[in-house]
Design an enzyme around this catalytic site. Structure first.
Site, PDB file in Angstrom:
ATOM      1  N   ALA A 108      -6.025  -1.831   0.596  1.00 35.41           N
ATOM      2  CA  ALA A 108      -7.038  -1.018   1.033  1.00 35.41           C
ATOM      3  C   ALA A 108      -7.371  -1.581   2.417  1.00 35.41           C
ATOM      4  O   ALA A 108      -6.893  -2.534   2.611  1.00 35.41           O
ATOM      5  CB  ALA A 108      -8.378  -1.271   0.061  1.00 35.41           C
ATOM      6  N   PHE A 109      -8.082  -0.651   3.087  1.00 36.64           N
ATOM      7  CA  PHE A 109      -8.286  -0.995   4.457  1.00 36.64           C
ATOM      8  C   PHE A 109      -9.108  -2.427   4.637  1.00 36.64           C
ATOM      9  O   PHE A 109      -9.204  -2.991   5.776  1.00 36.64           O
ATOM     10  CB  PHE A 109      -9.268   0.126   5.079  1.00 36.64           C
ATOM     11  N   LYS A 110      -9.804  -2.837   3.829  1.00 35.08           N
ATOM     12  CA  LYS A 110     -10.783  -4.270   3.877  1.00 35.08           C
ATOM     13  C   LYS A 110      -9.800  -5.138   4.077  1.00 35.08           C
ATOM     14  O   LYS A 110     -10.288  -6.269   4.712  1.00 35.08           O
ATOM     15  CB  LYS A 110     -11.508  -4.249   2.442  1.00 35.08           C
ATOM     16  N   ASP A 111      -8.451  -5.428   3.879  1.00 37.46           N
ATOM     17  CA  ASP A 111      -7.456  -6.469   4.233  1.00 37.46           C
ATOM     18  C   ASP A 111      -7.619  -6.362   5.743  1.00 37.46           C
ATOM     19  O   ASP A 111      -7.323  -7.570   6.062  1.00 37.46           O
ATOM     20  CB  ASP A 111      -6.205  -6.001   3.639  1.00 37.46           C
ATOM     21  N   LEU A 114     -10.413  -8.675   6.664  1.00 38.61           N
ATOM     22  CA  LEU A 114     -10.573 -10.014   5.403  1.00 38.61           C
ATOM     23  C   LEU A 114      -9.370 -10.825   5.727  1.00 38.61           C
ATOM     24  O   LEU A 114      -9.662 -12.185   5.606  1.00 38.61           O
ATOM     25  CB  LEU A 114     -10.655  -9.432   4.144  1.00 38.61           C
TER      26      LEU A 114
END
Ligand SMILES: *Cc1c(COP(=O)(O)O)cnc(C)c1O
Length: 462
Positions: A108-111, A114
């Protein structure tokens, strides 16, 4: 670069202080005092590998780090270790593109943000001889990206609460199959709201917070927004020709699209930013009427966007009012009292559309027919809204479809899979169960606090 609060209540601080502070101490959000003009560097950046581009875009913001160290950080985070390509652009014909941000460790793009945040935390903590215990509540999606960013890193622990039995199986496994000693998955006997209440209650005990160096990694952290500006530049630089481009962005907390807006303010040629929401439409209503008013939270097929109050929106409000913190304070207190406020502004660059579950299912099916691509339900909202855009237009794809097999299964016969998600079905898990009780949670943290991996290295620079 120095950082100040949207509410005007703190003295200018460094990048490192801003990142470790997360939410500003006066309740506002931290913003850079000014923005660099990147427009003249754009052509020079064409062809750079992603890690080098990330270093070039972010260096002016990271005042605690020498430019060589920023390069080193970006190479570590966005190089081989990232898993796949960070932000490949797929051409779909007729000036339409898909920016695939789901090739990181949790798909997911949150990687993107984060993974960087974990590395920055580690370096800051080591330098300062400090520790950090991150407390987080998740309904599924954010938790795994936060865990993947912080796992195994010295000087920090992460305690992630999820509602027991109420998280999709794959998403739960993405969290609980991480066995690093500094990761604590806690299944709470309650709902996601209970998890959030527990988090606020424990973090709100200031003595406890200080004693155990509690922190957060939520989407208001400036480093997360900053990391996300980079892929807007990356998308632009992969297009066959120069000139303004539009983006369609699946939106929940307004972090992703805000990064696009900052990129525009830094000189990226942007025609239009299309904000796509699911049935939780507070932002489309605001952009279309000027009225920002809280509604009920609807549970949808795009759960990472099931948000009514968008935590990053305050940054936009602040800049919209020419960086005037007193107006922001007044609007936010009106919102806290009445659940709404109104502004009269032209939002030229923004367009918006809410897309409900039925339309999401239709869109996944239609996109599959037309292109044979399988979209995840979040990306589908933006795909749908992008129909309103003139080309060239880039749809931001925020998750791999295999993470949402049920939603995809409603639209098409095929069930998308991914080797990462297949592999975790066989792995051992580690999980702690707790009742919905703040004192129990405090006891839990207290009893595990000493297990924190050491951040001290003999030759540490102070
Ligand atoms: C978090 C998330 C979003 C929403 O992003 P915001 O920055 O909160 O607007 C969209 N899609 C997916 C898959 C997400 O995980």
């Amino acid at each position: 670069m120095r950082y100040i609060s949207t509410r005007g209540g703190i003295e200018p601080i460094s990048f490192g202080d801003a990142v470790l502070m997360g939410l500003a101490d006066d309740g506002g959000l931290l913003v850079p005092e000014s923005l660099p003009d990147s427009s003249r560097s754009l052509e020079k950046w064409r062809g750079l590998p992603y890690p080098d581009l990330a270093a070039a875009v972010m260096t002016p913001f990271l005042d605690d780090f020498e430019s060589d160290e920023v390069k080193e950080i970006c190479a570590l985070v966005y190089g081989q270790g990232y898993g796949g390509e960070v932000a490949p652009l797929r051409a779909l014909g007729q000036g339409r593109y898909l920016l695939e941000l789901f090739h990181g460790p949790t798909l997911a793009f949150k990687d993107v943000a984060l993974q960087l945040l974990g590395e920055i935390f580690e370096r800051l903590l080591r330098r300062r001889g400090q520790q950090l215990r991150v407390l987080a509540a998740t309904s599924g999606d954010t938790g795994s990206a936060a865990i993947a960013g912080l796992r195994g890193r010295p000087g920090m622990q992460i305690y992630v609460m999820h509602p027991r039995g109420r998280v999709a199986r794959l998403q739960e496994l993405q969290m609980t199959t991480v066995l690093d000693a500094n990761v604590y998955n806690i299944a709470i006997d309650g709902t996601f709201d209970d998890c959030q209440r527990l988090m606020k209650s424990v973090a709100g005990d200031l003595d406890f917070k200080k004693k155990f160096s509690l922190g957060a990694v939520n989407s208001v952290n400036w480093a997360r927004v900053l990391a996300q500006t980079v892929y807007y530049f990356a998308a632009y630089l992969q297009l066959p020709q120069a000139g303004p481009v539009s983006f369609a962005v699946p939106t929940g907390n307004f972090g992703n699209i805000l990064a696009g807006w900052y990129a525009y303010r830094m000189g990226l040629p942007v025609q239009r930013l299309m904000l796509a929401s699911n049935a939780n439409d507070i932002l489309p209503r605001y952009f279309q009427t000027g009225n920002y008013s809280r509604g009920e939270v609807h549970h949808t097929l795009a759960p990472a966007m099931d948000i009514q109050v968008a935590s990053n929106f305050e940054r936009y409000l602040y800049h919209l009012h020419d960086d005037d913190s007193s107006t922001v304070v007044a609007l936010m207190s009106e919102f806290a009292q009445n659940g709404q406020f109104r502004t009269e502004h032209d939002h030229t660059i923004f367009a918006s559309q809410a897309v409900d579950d039925e339309q999401v299912v239709e869109t996944v099916a239609a996109a599959h027919r037309q292109t044979s691509l399988i979209l995840d339900p979040h990306t589908a909202t933006a795909w749908r809204a992008a129909a309103q855009l003139e080309p060239p237009a880039v749809v931001i794809s925020t998750a791999h479809p295999a993470k949402f097999p049920e939603a995809v299964g409603r639209a098409i016969k095929e069930r998308p899979t991914h080797p990462i998600l297949e592999a975790i079905k066989e792995r051992p898990t580690r999980r702690f169960d707790l009742s919905n009780d703040a004192d129990k949670l405090k006891e839990f943290i207290e009893s595990h606090a000493a297990e924190i991996p050491s951040a001290e290295v003999p030759q540490a620079r102070v």
